[in-house]
Every structure is written in C-alpha cells, then in structure tokens.
Enzyme design. Structure first.
Site, PDB file in Angstrom:
ATOM      1  N   LYS A   1       0.802  -1.225   0.000  1.00 26.70           N
ATOM      2  CA  LYS A   1       0.000   0.000   0.000  1.00 26.70           C
ATOM      3  C   LYS A   1       0.837   1.278   0.000  1.00 26.70           C
ATOM      4  CE  LYS A   1      -4.340  -1.557   0.308  1.00 26.70           C
ATOM      5  NZ  LYS A   1      -5.433  -1.173  -0.614  1.00 26.70           N
TER       6      LYS A   1
ATOM      7  N   SER B   1       1.007 -10.147  -0.432  1.00 26.89           N
ATOM      8  CA  SER B   1       0.768  -8.704  -0.451  1.00 26.89           C
ATOM      9  C   SER B   1       0.992  -7.988   0.863  1.00 26.89           C
ATOM     10  CB  SER B   1      -0.660  -8.429  -0.947  1.00 26.89           C
ATOM     11  OG  SER B   1      -1.595  -9.156  -0.173  1.00 26.89           O
TER      12      SER B   1
END
Length: 319
Positions: free
Chosen positions: A50, A301
């Site tokens: 992110k 992720s």
C-alpha cells in the site's frame, strides 16, 4: 491509466519504497506443476504494497491540499501506509476504520500520529462514514483503490515482477477493492503482454468478480477473516482496467486462505497476513490452471497480522 503513468510513479517513489524480493518455492512448484515464485510485498515499508500508492498520491498534492489534511477508510494496510506517509510529510491524517479492526494495525496507525474513527460497525458503514466526514471537514480523500495515482503506485509491483521474472506466465494477486491487481495488470500488459493476471478473492468478499460480471460496482457485505480483502465494493476505475487487461478471477474459501498462510509460515518462512496468503491458497487448492510454459508468480501482499490471529491459524484453532 497507462504504463507510462506507472513508470512515473516508480520515479516518484524511488528510494522511498523498497524493491521487494522474489523467492522460488520448490514445494509450490511441485504442487502447481510449474515453476512458482513468491513476490514478497510483506517486506515493503509499513508491511504491505500500500505504501507505493500512498507515496505516489501524496506527491501529487498541492500546498493547499496538504493544509486541508487527508482522510481515508481502511482495514489497516492502506491506513498504516497513509499514516506513515503523512507523518513523513507533516500532513494531518484521519483514518476511518471499523469496530473489530485488527488491534496491531490500529496501533501502528496511531503510532504514526494519525487519528482513527472507530464508530462504524463494518466495512460498508465505514466507507459511508468516511464520505460523510470528508464532506463535513473538507479533508482531501485518499481512496484505497478508486484513485488513478494510487493505482499507478500499486502498479510498480508489476514492473518489478516483469524485471525479476522475465518468463512470467501467470500472476496471482490477492484482491480486495482491486487497486493492486489493476495496476499490476496495466504494467504487465506493457512489459509482459503474454502474462495472465488473476485476481484471487475470498469466496464471500468477491467485490471485483461481481463488478466485472455486472459491468459496474456491486455493493456487498464482505465476510472474510482476511481483513485486507474485505472491500464492500470495487470501483469503476478497477473494473475498466481489469476488463481491458482481461484479468481473470478466482475465489478461495476461508480454509484455503488459512492453508496458504500456514504454508507460507511453515515452508517459506514468510510471516504473512491472511490476505497475503490468498494466492498461495488458490495454488494449493488446485484452482490455478497450469501454464504451458513460464513461471507462476504469487504476490504475498502483506504481513500485518494480529499475533492472536496468526497463532490461532498456525495452530489450526480458528474456531
């Protein structure tokens, strides 16, 4: 959204975000019947991909926008990244989360100096609350997956994959709102056009699959322990990009996500969060078609997981 915009994003975040490593996995390769590589985004600063999108978006703010302060809604990873980025640049940050949000992620947000609103009962309510507060406060919204600059930043993961794995055939991307898979797909369409990109979603939180089927965002109530994938809708931007790049979708059960997480901890020694294990869970469950040639890349992720969640999953005691 173009590959050129993703290249520009890379120049913006160069030196501020890590180029994350890739690792081979013999056991996963044997299970998949093809070479498998893990793209370790859990080693990114703030513990997930992110930060790439956040740094790209903040770099585009005007002086007046910085003075307004920013607001976002997030289960934690986007929140952590935005709080970190704002602390670095002296921007006031408010994050809307929901009751039951992971304690470790909320603590990391506060540690960076951001404020948190925890009045919402669930993700759907939190997204609506963020919009209401934004209108009332005048803060600038930094959306986790419906912002072209954020998606461009996430797309730098795809550029790195193309360079690190030149024979990439399939890329498995854990997917919530769709920002990461959209950016990766655009990058690979330019760099490795024969590669197939697959969004891996929880069975009962498949916002992107529903949006692609309907051709528009479809509201849903996400049900998954993988909080990083609990988006209550996808965006028109993500639908458009994924359609144009012919992104495929696969759904995994909660048990399959847990099995992926146990594999990554036990065999690959990667301390991931449930969301980060979705692609590996799909591979272990036999849900990914074997490519005729080339390598499968599974994006891990994120690694921001509550200790109690991790220990219960590893012990097989999820309740």
């Amino acid at each position: 959204m173009t590959a050129a915009e993703i290249e520009r994003a890379r120049s913006v975040i160069d030196g501020r975000a890590h180029v994350t490593p890739v690792f081979t996995s013999r056991l996963l390769s044997e299970a998949a019947g093809a070479p498998v590589v893990l793209k370790a985004e859990l080693f990114q600063r703030t513990g997930s991909f992110k930060l790439r999108g956040v740094l790209t978006r903040l770099a585009g703010l005007s002086s007046a926008e910085r003075q307004r302060g920013v607001i976002t809604v997030s289960a934690g990873n986007h929140a952590q990244a935005l709080a970190y980025g704002c602390a670095e640049e002296g921007i006031d940050c408010l994050v809307v989360m929901w009751r039951g949000a992971t304690t470790a992620k909320a603590a990391a947000v506060r540690a960076c100096g951001a404020s948190i609103n925890l009045e919402s009962a669930d993700p759907t309510e939190a997204f609506g609350r963020m919009e209401t507060i934004q209108r009332q406060s005048g803060r600038l919204p930094i959306h986790p997956f419906s912002d072209p600059l954020v998606v461009a930043g996430q797309g730098t993961v795809g550029l790195e994959i193309a360079e690190q794995v030149p024979n990439v055939a399939t890329v498995l991307v854990p997917t919530g709102g769709g920002g990461l898979v959209s950016g990766v797909a655009v990058a690979l369409r330019a760099r490795s056009p024969s590669a197939r990109v697959v969004a891996v979603e929880p069975q009962d939180a498949a916002a992107l699959a529903l949006g692609l089927e309907a051709g528009r965002p479809v509201p849903l109530t996400p049900v998954t322990h993988a909080d990083g994938l609990a988006a209550p809708y996808t965006s028109d931007l993500c639908i458009e990009l994924c359609r144009s790049c012919r992104v495929g979708t696969v759904r995994v059960t909660e048990d399959e996500i847990r099995e992926g997480m146990r594999f990554l901890y036990g065999r690959a020694k990667l301390a991931c969060e449930p969301a980060g294990a979705a692609g590996v869970g799909a591979l272990l469950a036999g849900k990914i078609a074997r490519p005729s040639a080339g390598t499968i890349v599974a994006v891990v992720s994120g690694g921001n997981v509550d200790a109690h969640v991790a220990s219960a999953t590893l012990a097989g005691d999820e309740g």
